[in-house]
Enzyme design. Structure first.
Site, short mmCIF file in Angstrom:
data_model
loop_
_atom_site.label_atom_id
_atom_site.label_comp_id
_atom_site.label_asym_id
_atom_site.label_seq_id
_atom_site.Cartn_x
_atom_site.Cartn_y
_atom_site.Cartn_z
N GLU B 229 0.83 -1.21 0.00
CA GLU B 229 0.00 0.00 0.00
C GLU B 229 0.87 1.26 0.00
O GLU B 229 0.37 2.35 0.21
CB GLU B 229 -0.93 -0.01 1.22
CG GLU B 229 -2.14 -0.91 1.06
CD GLU B 229 -1.78 -2.38 0.83
OE1 GLU B 229 -1.04 -2.95 1.64
OE2 GLU B 229 -2.21 -2.95 -0.19
N ASN B 313 -0.57 -7.99 -3.92
CA ASN B 313 -1.29 -7.18 -4.89
C ASN B 313 -0.38 -6.17 -5.61
O ASN B 313 0.60 -5.71 -5.05
CB ASN B 313 -2.40 -6.40 -4.19
CG ASN B 313 -1.86 -5.46 -3.12
OD1 ASN B 313 -1.31 -5.89 -2.13
ND2 ASN B 313 -1.98 -4.16 -3.33
N ASP B 355 -7.13 -5.58 -4.56
CA ASP B 355 -6.19 -5.83 -3.46
C ASP B 355 -6.17 -7.29 -3.06
O ASP B 355 -6.10 -7.61 -1.88
CB ASP B 355 -6.51 -4.94 -2.24
CG ASP B 355 -5.50 -5.15 -1.10
OD1 ASP B 355 -4.31 -5.33 -1.39
OD2 ASP B 355 -5.91 -5.15 0.06
#
Lengths: 181, 631
Positions: B229, B313, B355
């Site tokens: 992220e 991801n 994700d």
């Protein structure tokens, strides 16, 4: 040979000159008046008699346009990546009444500029001051600290959350900064 | 080297510009991305599934091997079964289980770790600041032998996406190995507690952190990074277990030489063959900040000499910024542990939209699949985040089956001819619109929480989620060391209203045998024993024992906080069987409690808060190790 001697001489003089730099001896201490009588305080606990606290003012705290700019910057600089839309995640919530490092505009500005040890990055030098003050002004609206007239009146996020102005009074909100004077 | 003080902390990614450029960002050298864009023991199993059972065997282990009662790695064995042959505690007596002793970590964040038991010592690692405690099992109450406290940068908490968890340590050759949140791998003398070596392998100023438990294979400590992220570039690295020096590093994106793809790389499907696909399946340079981290589980097959690890991801979440298949993210690699060389690859979610990190556990079994009588295949079973339990041929990487175990709307199955996930065009996320009713949600049908496999029942026991979400794509600006996501998310319960479940799955038949609904996501690991008891914990704090055959609840105990840890069992120096579990809510799902998040903002914690608003009424934070035994 002569050139070398001259060179050595110059070098010696340089060292000698540097050696002249002496510690400055102060015969007077700083005057007592130099203590900041009214600093922006991060706590209410003071030694001895309580002295008044100063409230810092951000240049944009009452400016609706600047606050909306602050929201845009809050997202673009990825503040929202950690604090989301006030609820927090990686960083603490900004919409509740808890302020680890203070809710005063100056406290918030300092937090953004200096960073904080448990994960808040230091944005000082990376983002212009003017933008930091706009972000500061927006951050205060998240917990209802901004003047009603300047607060955004609706949320633009996907979440069907009530607007900042219409947040339930029963819900915890931040403390208004005290203005002792 | 860190360069915090200088202006070039900001790294650019101009290639992504498809819309208005943020002049203010450029003025700072900050480039914004704005876009529109088996132990088979012969005991007869439940009659209903005897056919499936006959073929179930744990890979790499002789059937008659005895359990030595230790627990040396979080997944118990290289095949990642979390199965113990101990059987003192069984379906008949588990109801008498009582707490034997407890140990407080004094830490209030999420406790996702697994205790280890080596000889007569137990080892536990806390969440940040990652303190290692050694407990003496020979003494009553298991007093502290020593603690090891590494220097860990507190600033690392700012780049940990989903609470400051640690998933445990691994033991090998006299040393305990584990990772710290700020990106160090440490080796500690298991007897005396002294530091043997400590190596910085990640950089928090790039957004990297480490939460995974390492696996030690043939003198190599295998470690991967977190930070999907934060626009990091994912990798798995091997450190020499003696010296702590890096032996190899394999990236999940970029040119073949960085991914350690060479002549021995033989992927099963044609879409994974070609030169430098880790570059060409991305917009220019996007692979440099494209994710594919490795914060999950690794398995090892000693016979084939292959390790198996997933890749997480692609970043950012907003897929419009990264058209292409985004190799080698959201997939699985088989690698040679000696050199790191890739041997095959399969991509669970090409061009992932949701994700769906592909880093879950890989359970290595020798299985006779339904309809293939007498033919036992070397398989890898993977309950994947995208909602399917995959059975792969672990020699070749071929998908043998992929069956959904939750309600799935984000895809329409797996094409077994091409191996490709079939897209659901109506659920395509992206810039400028909100896609609703995406199931499973971002944490997947099953996140990191590891399942267990019993060779006695032939069943895989999966703690998992039942969550759906709405997702809105927004702009994502890459600023090194800060989040790079580009999505607003709001999660909620899937069909049935239960946000989690504990499911027993028959991997040979590809179907669920029983399932127990849970109000909250079942975020703890699972443990199954030869006593045919399966253990897991709930986010309200219940530690439960179920009958492995039927799913019937046999016992439960309410611990002090929500459970997201990994249960283990061991034989103590007194010859008794014990079961141990961390209590201490947190993690991505429990961040609302562990980090005190505000439930009024459903998008908080990447949208997980919306689904967990009632958790603060059910549990409070606080880390404690619980150890249970029969009276």
């Amino acid at each position: 040979m002569r050139r070398l001697a001259t060179g050595l001489c110059a070098l010696a003089l340089t060292f000698a000159a540097l050696a002249c730099e002496r510690e400055e001896r102060r015969f007077q201490t700083l005057p007592a008046k130099s203590a900041r009588a009214q600093p922006v305080r991060l706590t209410t606990l003071q030694p001895g008699q309580s002295l008044p606290a100063r409230s810092g003012h951000g240049p944009y705290d009452e400016n609706a346009w600047a606050i909306s700019e602050g929201e845009r910057l809050f997202n673009q600089y990825n503040c929202s990546g950690c604090h989301f839309h006030g609820g927090g995640g990686i960083g603490p919530p900004l919409m509740d009444a808890k302020w680890i490092y203070g809710s005063d505009p100056q406290n918030i500005y300092d937090t953004i500029v200096e960073g904080r040890p448990n994960g808040m990055p230091s944005y000082g030098g990376h983002v212009p001051d003017d933008q930091i003050w706009k972000i500061e002004a927006y951050v205060r609206t998240l917990s209802g600290l901004a003047p009603k007239a300047a607060e955004p009146d609706r949320s633009d996020q996907m979440e069907a959350r009530r607007s900042e102005q219409a947040t339930s009074p029963a819900a915890p909100r931040g403390q208004k900064a005290e203005h002792p004077q | 080297m860190r360069d915090t003080a200088s202006g070039h902390r900001w790294e650019g990614s101009e290639q992504f510009y498809r819309g208005a450029i943020l002049a203010l960002g450029l003025a700072l050298g900050l480039a914004g991305c704005r876009t529109r864009a088996s132990k088979e023991d012969g005991k007869p199993a439940a009659p209903a599934r005897s056919a499936a059972l006959a073929g179930a065997r744990v890979a790499g282990q002789p059937p008659a091997q005895q359990d030595d009662g230790q627990w040396l790695m979080p997944a118990k064995d290289y095949a990642s079964t979390r199965y113990s042959a101990l059987a003192q505690i069984n379906t008949a007596n588990v109801a008498q289980l009582k707490p034997a002793w407890t140990f407080s970590t004094g830490n209030v964040r999420g406790h996702e770790g697994a205790p280890l038991v080596v000889g007569s010592t137990m080892y536990v690692v806390t969440p940040f600041p990652n303190i290692l405690y050694a407990l003496d099992l020979t003494q009553p109450g298991a007093p502290l032998k020593w603690k090891y406290e590494p220097p860990v940068l507190p600033a690392a908490q700012g780049v940990a996406c989903c609470d400051v968890v640690n998933r445990g340590a691994a033991y090998d050759d006299g040393k305990i190995y584990y990772n710290t949140l700020d990106g160090q791998t440490v080796a500690v003398d298991a007897a005396a507690g002294g530091e043997v070596w400590r190596t910085m392998v990640a950089d928090i100023n790039k957004g990297e952190s480490i939460t995974m438990a390492p696996l030690v294979v043939k003198g190599k400590v295998l470690v991967g990074n977190s930070g999907g992220e934060f626009g990091v570039r994912g990798w798995l690295t091997a450190l020499d277990s003696g010296s702590g020096r890096i032996a190899w590093r394999a990236y999940s994106t970029g040119p073949d030489k960085d991914v350690l793809i060479g002549p021995r790389f033989k992927p099963f499907y044609p879409q994974d063959r070609g030169k430098d696909l880790g570059v060409s399946t991305w917009p220019p340079d996007a692979w440099k900040i494209g994710g594919g981290t490795m914060w999950g589980w690794i398995s090892y097959d000693p016979e084939l000499n292959l390790i198996y690890h997933g890749t997480a991801n692609p970043g950012p979440w907003n897929p419009d910024i990264r058209p292409g298949d985004n190799k080698w993210t959201a997939g699985i690699f088989a690698r040679d542990p000696d050199t790191g060389e890739a041997r095959w690859f399969y991509q669970w979610s090409p061009h992932d939209l949701y994700d769906y990190d592909g880093i879950n556990e890989n359970v290595l079994l020798d299985l006779e699949l339904q309809g293939q009588h007498g033919q036992r295949r070397k398989v890898l079973v993977r309950p994947e985040r995208n909602g399917y339990v995959y059975v792969l041929d672990r020699v070749t990487g071929e998908v043998l089956s992929a069956n959904p175990f939750v309600h799935v709307t984000s895809s329409r199955g797996v094409d077994l001819k091409t191996g490709r996930l079939i897209e659901a065009p109506d659920k395509k996320t992206g810039f400028g619109h909100i896609v609703r009713d995406v199931c499973p949600a971002a944490p997947g049908a099953k996140d990191w929480q590891p399942s267990a496999f019993s060779p006695r029942t032939g069943l895989l026991y999966m703690p998992h989620n039942n969550l759906c979400m709405d997702e809105e794509g927004v702009e994502a600006n890459y600023i090194a060391g800060t989040p790079f996501v580009g999505a607003n998310v709001r999660m909620y319960a899937g069909p049935g209203g239960n946000r989690g479940a504990f499911t027993a799955w028959d991997p040979a038949a590809g179907r669920a045998v029983w399932s127990v609904p849970e109000p909250f996501p079942a975020w703890s690991g699972a443990l199954v024993t030869a006593g045919d008891v399966v253990f897991y914990g709930t986010m309200e704090g219940w530690f439960k024992a179920l009958d492995a055959h039927t799913g019937k609840e046999l016992w439960k105990f309410k611990t002090g906080s929500g459970i997201i840890g990994q249960p283990i069992t061991y034989k103590g120096p007194d010859g008794k069987q014990y079961v141990a579990i961390f209590s201490g809510v947190g993690g991505w799902s429990g961040a609302i409690v562990a980090a005190g998040l505000d439930p009024r903002d459903g998008t908080a914690a990447l949208g997980f808060v919306n689904a967990m608003k009632d958790l603060p009424q059910k549990t409070t934070p606080g880390g404690m190790l619980y150890v249970f035994a029969l009276p």
